[in-house]
Design a protein around this motif. Structure first.
Motif, PDB file in Angstrom:
ATOM      1  N   VAL A   1     167.175 123.120  62.429  1.00 47.24           N
ATOM      2  CA  VAL A   1     166.603 124.352  61.549  1.00 47.24           C
ATOM      3  C   VAL A   1     165.119 123.952  61.297  1.00 47.24           C
ATOM      4  O   VAL A   1     164.109 124.929  61.223  1.00 47.24           O
ATOM      5  CB  VAL A   1     167.377 124.372  60.047  1.00 47.24           C
ATOM      6  N   ASN A   2     164.671 122.594  60.889  1.00 45.91           N
ATOM      7  CA  ASN A   2     163.437 122.396  60.342  1.00 45.91           C
ATOM      8  C   ASN A   2     162.300 122.384  61.969  1.00 45.91           C
ATOM      9  O   ASN A   2     161.315 122.958  61.821  1.00 45.91           O
ATOM     10  CB  ASN A   2     163.179 120.892  60.117  1.00 45.91           C
ATOM     11  N   VAL A   3     163.110 121.920  63.071  1.00 44.92           N
ATOM     12  CA  VAL A   3     162.300 121.935  64.142  1.00 44.92           C
ATOM     13  C   VAL A   3     161.721 123.678  64.704  1.00 44.92           C
ATOM     14  O   VAL A   3     160.663 123.719  65.041  1.00 44.92           O
ATOM     15  CB  VAL A   3     163.121 121.445  65.247  1.00 44.92           C
TER      16      VAL A   3
ATOM     17  N   LEU B   1     159.236 124.827  62.284  1.00 46.74           N
ATOM     18  CA  LEU B   1     157.781 124.301  62.468  1.00 46.74           C
ATOM     19  C   LEU B   1     157.382 124.484  63.904  1.00 46.74           C
ATOM     20  O   LEU B   1     156.166 124.634  63.958  1.00 46.74           O
ATOM     21  CB  LEU B   1     157.853 122.877  62.358  1.00 46.74           C
ATOM     22  N   ASP B   2     158.388 124.903  64.693  1.00 49.45           N
ATOM     23  CA  ASP B   2     157.708 125.355  66.017  1.00 49.45           C
ATOM     24  C   ASP B   2     157.096 126.745  66.001  1.00 49.45           C
ATOM     25  O   ASP B   2     156.726 127.269  66.918  1.00 49.45           O
ATOM     26  CB  ASP B   2     158.979 125.125  66.988  1.00 49.45           C
ATOM     27  N   ARG B   3     157.481 127.372  65.215  1.00 44.97           N
ATOM     28  CA  ARG B   3     157.107 128.863  65.054  1.00 44.97           C
ATOM     29  C   ARG B   3     155.770 129.306  65.138  1.00 44.97           C
ATOM     30  O   ARG B   3     154.931 128.473  64.181  1.00 44.97           O
ATOM     31  CB  ARG B   3     157.800 129.859  63.785  1.00 44.97           C
ATOM     32  N   ILE B   4     155.114 129.929  65.875  1.00 41.60           N
ATOM     33  CA  ILE B   4     153.701 130.065  65.981  1.00 41.60           C
ATOM     34  C   ILE B   4     153.261 131.442  64.870  1.00 41.60           C
ATOM     35  O   ILE B   4     153.645 132.350  65.200  1.00 41.60           O
ATOM     36  CB  ILE B   4     153.136 130.539  67.459  1.00 41.60           C
ATOM     37  N   PRO B   5     152.382 130.902  64.127  1.00 43.48           N
ATOM     38  CA  PRO B   5     151.989 131.836  62.812  1.00 43.48           C
ATOM     39  C   PRO B   5     151.243 133.077  63.539  1.00 43.48           C
ATOM     40  O   PRO B   5     150.531 132.597  64.375  1.00 43.48           O
ATOM     41  CB  PRO B   5     151.111 131.080  61.978  1.00 43.48           C
ATOM     42  N   LYS B   6     151.664 134.115  63.210  1.00 42.53           N
ATOM     43  CA  LYS B   6     150.930 135.282  63.832  1.00 42.53           C
ATOM     44  C   LYS B   6     150.379 136.216  62.656  1.00 42.53           C
ATOM     45  O   LYS B   6     151.032 136.229  61.555  1.00 42.53           O
ATOM     46  CB  LYS B   6     151.492 136.127  64.965  1.00 42.53           C
TER      47      LYS B   6
END
Length: 350
Positions: free
Chosen positions: A115-117, A120-125
């Motif tokens: 869940v954390n990975v 954190l791996d989500r690219i902010p847009k």
């Protein structure tokens, strides 16, 4: 052997006192600039919230397992070498329990880790996301702000309260970008673009956070540090405005600064370093606003006249490098008056 002999002379109480002293030193209140256990931003706190319970579980498992080992070792130790131990079959219930219990614990940890990975791996847009390109070099960090057309080095300046998308890559070998008090670590790989989220709050404004390349990258790996400076929105806008200003090119050639400006080209400095409107080298750090920084040479030396003199006299002596292999700045064998003039010119790059 001498150490074992001394420990025997101390006895159990003495050994315990020594171990307690060693443990106490690890609890020092001295400020540790790269202490991963001192999270100061939302993402590092998110990582810490995952790490803390996993560490406590690990301690519990260690104590239980080691305790049982000691109990078995002392309680069931063989007293007579001629006696064979009683042969018994396994206990199916116990075996099932100590197989399922760790599997369940690992499954729970695995779920929270995934869940954390993913988070954190989500690219902010979005329109309010700031993109910064982070490029690892042997042995320094380059920071490019494509939306503002600004490039700098060693010091990463960011505004608080703004989502940052760090686009991380490398110009040579594999590096790893790691500001431990703000976020985790992420590899900088040649030919590949990795993304790291960076978030700060108003509580971080005015603070500086240190980091390090966390992947061995050659001779001066340990000297490849990084520095993150957090501004208020207004403070960052002012910093960015200063970075976008053109350097002073109208220097009198009869002055030390003007002479140093000409030397900068004549000695080949411009072949490696960019100064907007004057030189366009891409090998070394952009020096357009060199004096707006606090550190140089991979963030290991403070910027002042004495450090600059020592650096220009013999860069590979100050920081281990291999310029003959294209790694780092060579010794230009400058005369003292040339060093003086070059420093005078660098001090105009504000």
């Amino acid at each position: 052997m001498r150490l074992l002999a001394r420990m025997r002379r101390l006895g159990l109480p003495g050994v315990l006192v020594v171990l307690a002293a060693v443990f106490a030193t690890s609890c020092s209140k001295n400020v540790q600039p790269q202490n991963v256990l001192d999270p100061q931003a939302p993402i590092s706190r998110q990582l810490d919230r995952l790490w803390d319970p996993v560490f406590l579980i690990a301690i519990f498992v260690f104590v239980v397992v080691e305790g049982l080992v000691l109990v078995v070792a002392f309680r069931f130790r063989r007293r007579n070498d001629d006696e064979s131990p009683v042969q018994v079959h396994g206990n199916a219930k116990f075996e099932l329990a100590w197989t399922l219990a760790p599997a369940l614990v690992l499954a729970v940890i695995g779920v929270f880790t995934v869940v954390n990975v993913v988070s954190l791996d989500r690219i902010p847009k979005g329109p309010n996301v700031m993109q910064i390109e982070v490029i690892g070099h042997q042995w320094w960090w380059e920071y490019d702000y494509p939306q503002q057309n600004v490039a700098t080095a060693n010091e990463l300046h960011i505004p608080a309260g703004v989502k940052i998308d760090l686009r991380i890559t490398s110009a040579d070998v594999i590096h790893s970008f790691w500001p431990p008090k703000l976020a985790g670590k992420l590899d900088a790989i040649p030919g590949r673009l990795n993304h790291m989220q960076l978030k700060t709050t108003a509580a971080n404004v005015g603070h500086t956070y240190w980091g390090q390349c966390a992947e061995y990258c050659g001779l001066s790996h340990a000297n490849m540090r990084l520095k993150v400076v957090v501004h208020s929105k207004a403070g960052f806008d002012k910093w960015m405005q200063d970075q976008q200003a053109s350097p002073n090119m109208a220097l009198d050639p009869k002055t030390s600064a003007g002479s140093g400006m000409e030397l900068f080209r004549a000695k080949g400095c411009g072949g490696c370093h960019t100064i907007n409107g004057y030189t366009a080298g891409k090998v070394g750090p952009n020096l357009t606003h060199f004096m707006s920084r606090k550190v140089f040479a991979g963030a290991i030396f403070p910027i002042n006249a004495d450090e600059l003199k020592a650096w220009l006299r013999d860069p590979p002596k100050q920081k281990p490098m291999m310029p003959e292999n294209g790694q780092g700045m060579p010794n230009l064998n400058l005369a003292e008056n040339e060093i003086h003039d070059l420093i005078a010119y660098l001090q105009t790059l504000k």
